[in-house]
Scaffold this motif. Structure first.
Motif, PDB file in Angstrom:
ATOM      1  N   GLY A  87       3.149  17.468  33.735  1.00 17.54           N
ATOM      2  CA  GLY A  87       4.079  16.668  34.534  1.00 17.54           C
ATOM      3  C   GLY A  87       3.909  15.179  34.323  1.00 17.54           C
ATOM      4  N   ILE A  88       2.664  14.728  34.268  1.00 15.88           N
ATOM      5  CA  ILE A  88       2.397  13.299  34.065  1.00 15.88           C
ATOM      6  C   ILE A  88       2.943  12.841  32.715  1.00 15.88           C
ATOM      7  N   SER A  89       2.749  13.653  31.692  1.00 15.24           N
ATOM      8  CA  SER A  89       3.203  13.264  30.351  1.00 15.24           C
ATOM      9  C   SER A  89       4.724  13.182  30.252  1.00 15.24           C
ATOM     10  N   LYS A  90       5.431  13.935  31.093  1.00 11.71           N
ATOM     11  CA  LYS A  90       6.896  13.965  31.041  1.00 11.71           C
ATOM     12  C   LYS A  90       7.553  12.965  31.986  1.00 11.71           C
ATOM     13  N   ALA A  91       6.782  12.348  32.865  1.00 13.40           N
ATOM     14  CA  ALA A  91       7.350  11.446  33.879  1.00 13.40           C
ATOM     15  C   ALA A  91       7.917  10.186  33.245  1.00 13.40           C
ATOM     16  N   THR A  92       9.059   9.724  33.765  1.00 11.00           N
ATOM     17  CA  THR A  92       9.700   8.506  33.260  1.00 11.00           C
ATOM     18  C   THR A  92       9.874   7.439  34.332  1.00 11.00           C
ATOM     19  N   GLY A  93       9.570   7.767  35.596  1.00 12.52           N
ATOM     20  CA  GLY A  93       9.679   6.773  36.657  1.00 12.52           C
ATOM     21  C   GLY A  93       8.596   5.721  36.537  1.00 12.52           C
ATOM     22  N   GLU A  94       8.834   4.561  37.135  1.00 13.16           N
ATOM     23  CA  GLU A  94       7.828   3.490  37.089  1.00 13.16           C
ATOM     24  C   GLU A  94       6.545   3.897  37.814  1.00 13.16           C
ATOM     25  N   TYR A  95       6.687   4.697  38.862  1.00 11.15           N
ATOM     26  CA  TYR A  95       5.537   5.237  39.596  1.00 11.15           C
ATOM     27  C   TYR A  95       5.711   6.732  39.741  1.00 11.15           C
ATOM     28  N   LEU A  96       4.598   7.420  39.950  1.00  5.36           N
ATOM     29  CA  LEU A  96       4.668   8.867  40.174  1.00  5.36           C
ATOM     30  C   LEU A  96       3.749   9.253  41.324  1.00  5.36           C
ATOM     31  N   VAL A  97       4.101  10.361  41.972  1.00 10.86           N
ATOM     32  CA  VAL A  97       3.284  10.896  43.055  1.00 10.86           C
ATOM     33  C   VAL A  97       3.099  12.383  42.813  1.00 10.86           C
ATOM     34  N   ILE A  98       1.932  12.905  43.192  1.00 10.03           N
ATOM     35  CA  ILE A  98       1.648  14.326  43.053  1.00 10.03           C
ATOM     36  C   ILE A  98       2.011  15.027  44.352  1.00 10.03           C
ATOM     37  N   GLN A  99       2.731  16.147  44.233  1.00  6.98           N
ATOM     38  CA  GLN A  99       3.178  16.912  45.400  1.00  6.98           C
ATOM     39  C   GLN A  99       2.853  18.378  45.191  1.00  6.98           C
ATOM     40  N   ASP A 100       2.019  18.958  46.049  1.00  4.93           N
ATOM     41  CA  ASP A 100       1.777  20.397  45.976  1.00  4.93           C
ATOM     42  C   ASP A 100       3.043  21.159  46.336  1.00  4.93           C
ATOM     43  N   ALA A 101       3.150  22.387  45.817  1.00  2.00           N
ATOM     44  CA  ALA A 101       4.354  23.185  46.036  1.00  2.00           C
ATOM     45  C   ALA A 101       4.355  23.879  47.391  1.00  2.00           C
ATOM     46  N   ASP A 102       3.240  23.840  48.110  1.00  4.39           N
ATOM     47  CA  ASP A 102       3.198  24.446  49.438  1.00  4.39           C
ATOM     48  C   ASP A 102       3.667  23.426  50.478  1.00  4.39           C
ATOM     49  N   LEU A 103       3.386  23.697  51.738  1.00  3.25           N
ATOM     50  CA  LEU A 103       3.900  22.843  52.817  1.00  3.25           C
ATOM     51  C   LEU A 103       2.777  22.082  53.520  1.00  3.25           C
ATOM     52  N   GLU A 104       1.660  21.825  52.832  1.00  2.00           N
ATOM     53  CA  GLU A 104       0.533  21.141  53.457  1.00  2.00           C
ATOM     54  C   GLU A 104       0.762  19.636  53.610  1.00  2.00           C
ATOM     55  N   TYR A 105       1.610  19.072  52.761  1.00  2.00           N
ATOM     56  CA  TYR A 105       1.852  17.626  52.771  1.00  2.00           C
ATOM     57  C   TYR A 105       3.340  17.356  52.990  1.00  2.00           C
ATOM     58  N   ASP A 106       3.651  16.263  53.674  1.00  2.00           N
ATOM     59  CA  ASP A 106       5.016  15.949  54.087  1.00  2.00           C
ATOM     60  C   ASP A 106       5.639  14.873  53.199  1.00  2.00           C
ATOM     61  N   PRO A 107       6.640  15.227  52.390  1.00  2.00           N
ATOM     62  CA  PRO A 107       7.288  14.241  51.520  1.00  2.00           C
ATOM     63  C   PRO A 107       7.891  13.050  52.253  1.00  2.00           C
ATOM     64  N   GLU A 108       8.156  13.180  53.542  1.00  2.00           N
ATOM     65  CA  GLU A 108       8.670  12.040  54.309  1.00  2.00           C
ATOM     66  C   GLU A 108       7.704  10.858  54.252  1.00  2.00           C
ATOM     67  N   GLU A 109       6.453  11.129  53.901  1.00  2.00           N
ATOM     68  CA  GLU A 109       5.431  10.080  53.894  1.00  2.00           C
ATOM     69  C   GLU A 109       5.305   9.382  52.542  1.00  2.00           C
ATOM     70  N   TYR A 110       6.190   9.701  51.596  1.00  2.73           N
ATOM     71  CA  TYR A 110       6.196   8.950  50.334  1.00  2.73           C
ATOM     72  C   TYR A 110       6.345   7.456  50.607  1.00  2.73           C
ATOM     73  N   ASN A 111       7.165   7.120  51.580  1.00  7.42           N
ATOM     74  CA  ASN A 111       7.402   5.700  51.874  1.00  7.42           C
ATOM     75  C   ASN A 111       6.148   5.016  52.411  1.00  7.42           C
ATOM     76  N   ILE A 112       5.265   5.783  53.068  1.00 11.61           N
ATOM     77  CA  ILE A 112       4.001   5.219  53.535  1.00 11.61           C
ATOM     78  C   ILE A 112       3.143   4.838  52.329  1.00 11.61           C
ATOM     79  N   LEU A 113       3.127   5.717  51.322  1.00 11.18           N
ATOM     80  CA  LEU A 113       2.357   5.430  50.113  1.00 11.18           C
ATOM     81  C   LEU A 113       2.996   4.304  49.307  1.00 11.18           C
ATOM     82  N   LEU A 114       4.316   4.236  49.330  1.00 10.66           N
ATOM     83  CA  LEU A 114       5.019   3.206  48.560  1.00 10.66           C
ATOM     84  C   LEU A 114       4.820   1.797  49.121  1.00 10.66           C
ATOM     85  N   LYS A 115       4.586   1.701  50.418  1.00  8.78           N
ATOM     86  CA  LYS A 115       4.583   0.378  51.065  1.00  8.78           C
ATOM     87  C   LYS A 115       3.646  -0.628  50.412  1.00  8.78           C
ATOM     88  N   PRO A 116       2.347  -0.331  50.213  1.00  9.38           N
ATOM     89  CA  PRO A 116       1.480  -1.345  49.587  1.00  9.38           C
ATOM     90  C   PRO A 116       1.855  -1.637  48.142  1.00  9.38           C
TER      91      PRO A 116
END
Length: 274
Positions: A87-116
């Motif tokens: 996945g990392i080798s194929k990514a073209t975005g300026e930034y990337l984030v890792i997301q597990d396929a289960d429901l342990e982590y909430d994608p709504e919090e991408y913006n929290i990581l993006l802020k800094p």
């Protein structure tokens, strides 16, 4: 301070036997509205699942033709780390984030990581399950102890002060993480990428608190004690010089401690006339 320009965030999703929940996490990713109108590039890597993961992904892609989803499949099971390498080798975005396929982590919090990052302060952001006031499911005591031990050992060798090295949510400058020569094919990915990232000159690492909706083993959790042992091995393997120095330092401290105990016992024997 020059603020970064981010047009696209690459979301790397390794999947192994997640047919029952993959559509749910994709719905959550789809629903996220990223700050500043950033677009989403979703990269799903099926690590040779033996259930209906592939059919579920293909059906989801068919039903969501406007969503930018790229699908890759390993012909044999290689491990989570290997899926992340793809996945990392194929990514073209300026930034990337890792997301597990289960429901342990909430994608709504991408913006929290993006802020800094968007504020121009960070190159890398880790999402910590052990800080902040967000919800955390209460599960396994010994897992939490093991996690903190691994983070402590990693910090000793990287000279970082992370609270959650093993977290899934890691957001990287894409070109930076693509420049790393990553080897570990299973859960050793976490200490390896942390060690190699920490050696980049002038790297700016931040940590933010996130939610954690953990799973039990009956619900599909896959990591076990063998992965913890491998993580310790990887911490030493990818920080060899610091590991030797730290072992020597800890040995000296232990020797001094034992000398202090022996001296104290001798003193009390003398005072008490024993």
């Amino acid at each position: 301070m020059q603020l970064p320009t981010i047009n696209t965030l690459s979301i790397v999703i390794p999947a192994y036997n997640e047919g029952a929940t993959i559509h749910l996490i994709l719905n959550k990713v789809k629903a996220v509205h990223l700050a500043q109108g950033i677009q989403k590039e979703i990269l799903i890597i099926n690590d040779c699942s033996t259930d209906n993961t592939e059919a579920a992904i293909q059906q989801y892609i068919k039903e969501n033709p406007t969503l930018d989803i790229q699908y890759f499949k390993h012909q044999k099971n290689k491990g989570k780390g290997a899926a992340l390498h793809t996945g990392i080798s194929k990514a073209t975005g300026e930034y990337l984030v890792i997301q597990d396929a289960d429901l342990e982590y909430d994608p709504e919090e991408y913006n929290i990581l993006l802020k800094p990052i968007l504020n121009g302060n960070a190159d890398v952001v880790y999402g910590s399950r052990f800080m902040g006031g967000n919800p955390h499911r209460i599960l396994f005591f010994w897992h939490s102890i093991g996690n903190k031990l691994l983070t402590f050992l990693s910090n000793m060798n990287t000279n970082l002060n992370l609270t959650d090295m093993e977290t899934c949510y890691k957001m990287f400058d894409t070109k930076m993480v693509q420049s790393l020569d990553l080897k570990e094919k299973r859960f050793g990915f976490e200490p390896e990428v942390t060690a190699k990232m920490a050696r980049i000159p002038d790297i700016r690492v931040y940590e933010v608190g996130i939610s954690y909706y953990g799973r039990t083993f009956a619900e599909g959790k896959k990591i076990n004690w063998k992965d913890g042992v491998r993580a310790i091995y990887c911490i030493a393997k990818f920080n060899p010089v610091r590991t030797i120095k730290n072992v020597f330092f800890v040995g000296i401290l232990f020797l001094l401690f034992m000398m202090l105990i022996a001296g104290s016992l001798a003193f009390f024997k003398l005072v008490l006339g024993l």
